[in-house]
Design a protein around this motif. Structure first.
Motif, PDB file in Angstrom:
ATOM      1  N   LEU A 164       0.745  -1.148   0.001  1.00 46.66           N
ATOM      2  CA  LEU A 164      -0.027  -0.004  -0.008  1.00 46.66           C
ATOM      3  C   LEU A 164       0.800   1.416  -0.088  1.00 46.66           C
ATOM      4  O   LEU A 164       2.081   1.084  -0.186  1.00 46.66           O
ATOM      5  CB  LEU A 164      -0.902   0.075   1.173  1.00 46.66           C
ATOM      6  N   TRP A 165       0.194   2.371   0.039  1.00 43.08           N
ATOM      7  CA  TRP A 165       1.097   3.750  -0.187  1.00 43.08           C
ATOM      8  C   TRP A 165       0.380   4.813   1.174  1.00 43.08           C
ATOM      9  O   TRP A 165      -0.881   4.816   1.167  1.00 43.08           O
ATOM     10  CB  TRP A 165       0.787   4.376  -1.341  1.00 43.08           C
ATOM     11  N   ASP A 170      -3.513   5.523  -4.171  1.00 41.78           N
ATOM     12  CA  ASP A 170      -3.832   4.978  -5.792  1.00 41.78           C
ATOM     13  C   ASP A 170      -5.342   5.427  -6.004  1.00 41.78           C
ATOM     14  O   ASP A 170      -5.869   4.192  -6.013  1.00 41.78           O
ATOM     15  CB  ASP A 170      -3.097   3.685  -5.802  1.00 41.78           C
ATOM     16  N   PHE A 171      -5.497   6.347  -5.929  1.00 43.09           N
ATOM     17  CA  PHE A 171      -7.029   6.922  -6.682  1.00 43.09           C
ATOM     18  C   PHE A 171      -7.258   6.901  -8.092  1.00 43.09           C
ATOM     19  O   PHE A 171      -6.363   7.222  -8.672  1.00 43.09           O
ATOM     20  CB  PHE A 171      -7.550   7.970  -5.830  1.00 43.09           C
ATOM     21  N   ASP A 172      -8.531   6.881  -8.645  1.00 42.75           N
ATOM     22  CA  ASP A 172      -8.667   6.839  -9.860  1.00 42.75           C
ATOM     23  C   ASP A 172      -8.938   8.367 -10.185  1.00 42.75           C
ATOM     24  O   ASP A 172      -8.856   9.188  -9.249  1.00 42.75           O
ATOM     25  CB  ASP A 172      -9.811   6.104 -10.441  1.00 42.75           C
ATOM     26  N   THR A 175     -12.064  10.379  -8.353  1.00 43.42           N
ATOM     27  CA  THR A 175     -11.743  10.479  -6.862  1.00 43.42           C
ATOM     28  C   THR A 175     -10.489  11.511  -6.896  1.00 43.42           C
ATOM     29  O   THR A 175     -10.792  12.637  -5.891  1.00 43.42           O
ATOM     30  CB  THR A 175     -11.318   9.093  -6.449  1.00 43.42           C
ATOM     31  N   LYS A 183      -4.877  12.857   1.649  1.00 43.48           N
ATOM     32  CA  LYS A 183      -3.605  12.074   1.747  1.00 43.48           C
ATOM     33  C   LYS A 183      -4.142  10.864   2.498  1.00 43.48           C
ATOM     34  O   LYS A 183      -4.765  10.871   3.354  1.00 43.48           O
ATOM     35  CB  LYS A 183      -2.467  12.907   2.161  1.00 43.48           C
ATOM     36  N   ASN A 184      -3.545   9.792   2.110  1.00 40.79           N
ATOM     37  CA  ASN A 184      -3.484   8.437   2.992  1.00 40.79           C
ATOM     38  C   ASN A 184      -2.692   8.645   4.145  1.00 40.79           C
ATOM     39  O   ASN A 184      -1.456   8.488   3.954  1.00 40.79           O
ATOM     40  CB  ASN A 184      -3.357   7.382   2.243  1.00 40.79           C
ATOM     41  N   PRO A 201      -8.915  -4.746  -6.472  1.00 39.91           N
ATOM     42  CA  PRO A 201      -7.696  -3.886  -7.548  1.00 39.91           C
ATOM     43  C   PRO A 201      -6.245  -3.996  -7.169  1.00 39.91           C
ATOM     44  O   PRO A 201      -5.980  -3.243  -6.253  1.00 39.91           O
ATOM     45  CB  PRO A 201      -8.254  -2.553  -7.367  1.00 39.91           C
ATOM     46  N   SER A 203      -2.707  -2.994  -7.223  1.00 43.10           N
ATOM     47  CA  SER A 203      -2.013  -1.740  -7.716  1.00 43.10           C
ATOM     48  C   SER A 203      -0.575  -2.288  -7.941  1.00 43.10           C
ATOM     49  O   SER A 203       0.137  -2.633  -7.220  1.00 43.10           O
ATOM     50  CB  SER A 203      -1.949  -0.683  -6.696  1.00 43.10           C
ATOM     51  N   GLY A 204      -0.036  -1.906  -9.074  1.00 44.15           N
ATOM     52  CA  GLY A 204       1.311  -2.037  -9.516  1.00 44.15           C
ATOM     53  C   GLY A 204       2.426  -1.269  -8.703  1.00 44.15           C
ATOM     54  O   GLY A 204       3.534  -1.381  -9.084  1.00 44.15           O
ATOM     55  N   ILE A 205       1.797  -0.236  -8.095  1.00 43.06           N
ATOM     56  CA  ILE A 205       2.861   0.739  -7.503  1.00 43.06           C
ATOM     57  C   ILE A 205       3.781   0.141  -6.448  1.00 43.06           C
ATOM     58  O   ILE A 205       4.808   0.769  -6.467  1.00 43.06           O
ATOM     59  CB  ILE A 205       1.968   1.764  -6.988  1.00 43.06           C
ATOM     60  N   ARG A 231      -0.372   7.386 -13.415  1.00 40.38           N
ATOM     61  CA  ARG A 231      -0.523   6.193 -12.967  1.00 40.38           C
ATOM     62  C   ARG A 231      -2.163   5.783 -12.841  1.00 40.38           C
ATOM     63  O   ARG A 231      -2.713   4.873 -13.144  1.00 40.38           O
ATOM     64  CB  ARG A 231      -0.160   6.164 -11.496  1.00 40.38           C
TER      65      ARG A 231
END
Lengths: 347, 366
Positions: A164-165, A170-172, A175, A183-184, A201, A203-205, A231
Motif C-alpha cells: 500500500l501507499w 492510488d485513487f482513480d 476521485t 492524503k492517506n 484492484p 496496484s502495481g505501484i 498512474r
C-alpha cells in the motif's frame, strides 16, 4: 518465525519514466543496495538516466527490449516497460515499486523495508479458505483465533504480495479530481490474505510476486488508448491482478494485501486527465463481473494454461463488448509466447 | 455518515441511545461496568443472568436496565426456553430476543475500555455505531479497507457501480491483551498477548466465512437479529465455546444471501481474563473435530431465492443442518430443533417485526 531474505533470491524492477532517479535511489539506498536492480527505461525517454553510484543494477532500453523480444505487438512503453523487467529477471522473487515512491516510515519513525516485508509475505503461507480475524496468523505475536479449523492452518503458498501507499494513495481520476488534497495518513499494521474468490484492484505501484509461479500471469495486456504516464490512467496492473487472482484461486495459491507501505509522492493535475475519456473506469464495470464468473476446467494445472484459458474467455465474452478486450486477449497470448522463449529460462 | 467528498468538519456520530440496547451475559458480577460508565450510561442494558437464579447480581447505580435470570427465561418462553443455553454465555441471545431496539451491542463482563496508540480511551460503542451506519462493500475488496472512514476512499479500479455498498448488519470488534484463542493454542502460548492495534475496519467479502467472537459485537437487530442464535451450549450439552462461532457462520451465510454486510476490525476492547485452558479444552473438544465438518457445510450452504426473510433463511438452514450434520452427531439434530424453536420464540416475542428483505438486499420497513 524469523526470516533471512537472501539477496540472490530477489530482483527489484523499476520503470524509469523520467531520467533523474537520484531521489529514488538515495531514498532507498539502505534497503535497495543489497539487491540487484533491473531498470527499464521508458521507450519515450531520450535523456540518459541519472543513477547514483553504489547500486548493482542493469539498465534496459528500447533497443534491448527489441533485441530480446523481437518483433511483438506488446507495447512496452510507459508504465508497461516494467514487464520487460519481469521477463528478463532470473530470480525467484520480483519486487516492483514506482519511481515516485520512497520508503514510508512506521508510527515510530523507522523506515520501512518494503522489500523484506514483501519477501516475508511471500515466504509465509497465505490462508485464503477462512478469514482470520487477527489477520496474518504467521506474524510475530499473533495466531489463528478460536474457531479457525485446524485442517486449514497450514495455509497455502503465497505468490502475490500487494503493498500500500501513504501520502498519495492510488485513487482513480474522478476521485483524485474531487479530493485533490486527500492524503492517506493511516498506517494499518496488518497483512491479510485475500480470501478465495474475492477480487480486488491490484496496484502495481508497490508489488512483489513469486516469478517462478506467477511470471506467465504478470502480463501487460490491458492498455488504454492514449494511455499516458500518469498512474491513474493505467489499468495494466488491475488487469493482471485479476488474472493473477483467478490463477491463485484455481491452483490453490495465495495473495496477500496490506503492508508494506511506501511513501508515494504522486502529483499531477487530475482535472486535465478528466477531460479525456476515462475509459478505464467504465471498463471495470465489465471486467469485475467477468473475472468473478471465470471458472477454469479442473484439468488446467499450470499458470500458463490458466492464461491460455482466460485469454480465450476474454476474447469470446468481452471481445464483442469492446475492442480493447480483444487486444488484451491477443496480448496475453503474445506474452505467453515471449515468456516461453525468454522468461521461462530464468528458472 | 460522511460519504462523498471529504469536508473539513467531521460529523459527529449519533448516540442512538433510544435505538440501541447493550446485552450483557453474566454469572458473577457487573463491576466492569464502572469503567464503561462514561460510554454506556446513556443506554438501556439488558442483563442476562446465567447460572443460579437465586443469586442477586448487583447492577451499578445509575444504569437503566432490565435483568433476566433463568426463572424469567423459563417464565417468558415456557417450553421454548429449552433453546436457551444454561451455564454458558450463549444465554445472551435471550437478550437479543427480548430487546425492542434496532441495534444490539453485546460485550463480555471481562472486557474493559482499551486505549488507542495515542493513549486515548476507545469508545467502542461509538465505533460500532459508525460501522453499522456506514455501508459495507462485500462484492469487491477495497485495498484501503473501509472506504467510508474519514481519510479513506475507494481505490483505482473499484467499480463505481459497487461504491454505494450494502447495509451493514454486523460489526465485529477485536480485543487487545488476552487474544481469543482456542484451548490448544492457549496451552501452547499461555503468555501471548495481542498488542497489535490494527487501525482498520473492513468488510468480510461475500462467500468468505470467519470466526465471529461474541465478546465485542454489534448488529442491526432489525436486519439480522433472528440469525443471532447462539446455539445449545453449556450444561447438558456436548460442546461449549462454539456459540458465537455457530451464530457467526449462520449469520454470514444469511447475510451473503440477502446482500447484507459484515464488518470486522475496530473497535478494540481490553480483554482482561484468560479462561482456564484445561476447562476450555473439555468444552471445545468436540468442536475442534466437528468444525472440520461444519466449515465445509457452511461454505457449501446455499439458500433458495424464496428465502427472503432472515427467519425463512434460518429455518431453511436448520433443515440443512438436520439433513447434512445430523450424521456427524445426534447433537446436530437437537440443534436443528432448537434453531426452529428459537425462530418460533423470536416471532412470538416480536410479532410486528417482519422485516422483508428483498432479494437484492435492500431492507424495506415493515
Amino acid at each position: 518465525m524469523s526470516f533471512v531474505v537472501e539477496d540472490n533470491d530477489v530482483d527489484i524492477v523499476i520503470a524509469a519514466l523520467w531520467p533523474d532517479l537520484t531521489a529514488l535511489f538515495e531514498g532507498w539506498r539502505p534497503i535497495f543496495s543489497r539487491f540487484h536492480i533491473i531498470i527499464i527505461k521508458d521507450y519515450d525517454l531520450e535523456a540518459d538516466l541519472h543513477i547514483p553510484p553504489g547500486f548493482d543494477h542493469h539498465i534496459y532500453t528500447k533497443s534491448d527490449i527489441e533485441r530480446v523480444v523481437g518483433s511483438t505487438s506488446i507495447n512496452f512503453s510507459g508504465h508497461s516497460c516494467r514487464y520487460f523487467g519481469y521477463l528478463i529477471s532470473s530470480k525467484k522473487y520480483v519486487v516492483s515499486i514506482d519511481a515516485d515512491c520512497l520508503p514510508a516510515r512506521d508510527d515510530e519513525g523507522r523506515p520501512i523495508d518494503a522489500i523484506s516485508q514483501h519477501i516475508i509475505n511471500l515466504k509465509t503461507p497465505a490462508t485464503p479458505f477462512f478469514f482470520n480475524t487477527l489477520y496474518d496468523p504467521f506474524r510475530e505475536g499473533t495466531d489463528f483465533v478460536r474457531g479457525y479449523p485446524f485442517s486449514l492452518r497450514t495455509g497455502v503458498e503465497c505468490v502475490l504480495s500487494c503493498g500500500l501507499w501513504l501520502n498519495a494513495a492510488d485513487f482513480d481520476v474522478p476521485t483524485q479530481a474531487v479530493k485533490p488534497h486527500e492524503k492517506n495518513t493511516r498506517y494499518v499494521d496488518a497483512v491479510l490474505t485475500v480470501p478465495l474468490r474475492t477480487f480486488m484492484p491490484v496496484s502495481g505501484i508497490n508489488i512483489g510476486f513469486n516469478r517462478h509461479v506467477l511470471g506467465p500471469v504478470m502480463l501487460p495486456a490491458m492498455r488504454l488508448d492514449g494511455e499516458g504516464k500518469q498512474r491513474w490512467g493505467t489499468m495494466d496492473d488491475i488487469w493482471c491482478g485479476m488474472c493473477a487472482k483467478v490463477v491463485c484461486d484455481h491452483l490453490g495459491l495465495g495473495a496477500k494485501t496490506g503492508m508494506p507501505y511506501v511513501w508515494r509522492v504522486g502529483g499531477g493535475n487530475a482535472w486535465e486527465s478528466l477531460k479525456k475519456e476515462w475509459k478505464g473506469v467504465k471498463l471495470m464495470e465489465e471486467i469485475v463481473p467477468f473475472f468473478q464468473s471465470v471458472k477454469l476446467p479442473r484439468t488446467v494445472a499450470t499458470a500458463e494454461d490458466c492464461v491460455i484459458q482466460i485469454a480465450a474467455m476474454v476474447r469470446g465474452r468481452l471481445g464483442p463488448v469492446d475492442e480493447v478486450f480483444s487486444r488484451a486477449a491477443d496480448a496475453m497470448e503474445e506474452w505467453l509466447r515471449i515468456w516461453k522463449r525468454v522468461g521461462s529460462q530464468g528458472r | 455518515m460522511a460519504r462523498g467528498p471529504s469536508s473539513s468538519s467531521v460529523p459527529s456520530t449519533p448516540l442512538l441511545k433510544d435505538e440501541l440496547d447493550i446485552v450483557i451475559p453474566t454469572i458473577r458480577n457487573l463491576d466492569f461496568l464502572e469503567m464503561w460508565r462514561p460510554f454506556f450510561q446513556p443506554y438501556h442494558l439488558i442483563i442476562v443472568q446465567d447460572g443460579d437464579p437465586s443469586k442477586t447480581i448487583k447492577v451499578p447505580e445509575g444504569f437503566d436496565y432490565e435483568l433476566y435470570n433463568r426463572n424469567d427465561i423459563n417464565r417468558i418462553l415456557g417450553p421454548k426456553a429449552s433453546c436457551i443455553s444454561f451455564k454458558d454465555s450463549a444465554c445472551r441471545c435471550f437478550g437479543y430476543m427480548v430487546s425492542k431496539k434496532k441495534y444490539i451491542y453485546t460485550i463480555d463482563d471481562d472486557c474493559f475500555v482499551a486505549k488507542d496508540p495515542s493513549g486515548k480511551d476507545i469508545n467502542a460503542l461509538e465505533q460500532h455505531i459508525k460501522n453499522l451506519l456506514a455501508p459495507s462493500t462485500p462484492f469487491f475488496f477495497n485495498t484501503l479497507y473501509d472506504p467510508f472512514r474519514d481519510g479513506a476512499d475507494f481505490v483505482r479500479g473499484y467499480p463505481f457501480s459497487l461504491r454505494e455498498g450494502v447495509p451493514t448488519a454486523v460489526s465485529h470488534g477485536l480485543w487487545l491483551n488476552i487474544p481469543d484463542y482456542d484451548a490448544p493454542t492457549q496451552l501452547v502460548k499461555p503468555l501471548e498477548r495481542n498488542t497489535r492495534f490494527v487501525d482498520a475496519v473492513l468488510t468480510i467479502p461475500k462467500g468468505t466465512l470467519f470466526p465471529m467472537c461474541g465478546m465485542n459485537l454489534a448488529f442491526n437487530r432489525e436486519l439480522i437479529g433472528p440469525s443471532m442464535y447462539f446455539g445449545l451450549m453449556g450444561d447438558g450439552q456436548p460442546i461449549g465455546r462454539y456459540d458465537d462461532m455457530w451464530a457467526g457462520w449462520c449469520t454470514k451465510v444469511i447475510c451473503d444471501h440477502l446482500g447484507l454486510g459484515v464488518k470486522t476490525g475496530l473497535p478494540y476492547i481490553w480483554h482482561s481474563k484468560a479462561s482456564n485452558p484445561f476447562v476450555n479444552l473439555k468444552k471445545e473438544y468436540n468442536g475442534i473435530f466437528w468444525q472440520e465438518e461444519l466449515i465445509p457445510f457452511f461454505q457449501a450452504a446455499t439458500l433458495p431465492k424464496e428465502c427472503t426473510t432472515v427467519q425463512k433463511c434460518y429455518v431453511e438452514l436448520s433443515k440443512q443442518v438436520r439433513e447434512k450434520l445430523g450424521k456427524v452427531d445426534p447433537y446436530f439434530n437437537k440443534l436443528a430443533d432448537a434453531m426452529v424453536t428459537w425462530i418460533e420464540a423470536w416471532d412470538e416475542l416480536n410479532p410486528s417485526e417482519n422485516a422483508i428483505i428483498s432479494a437484492n438486499g435492500s431492507a424495506n420497513a415493515k
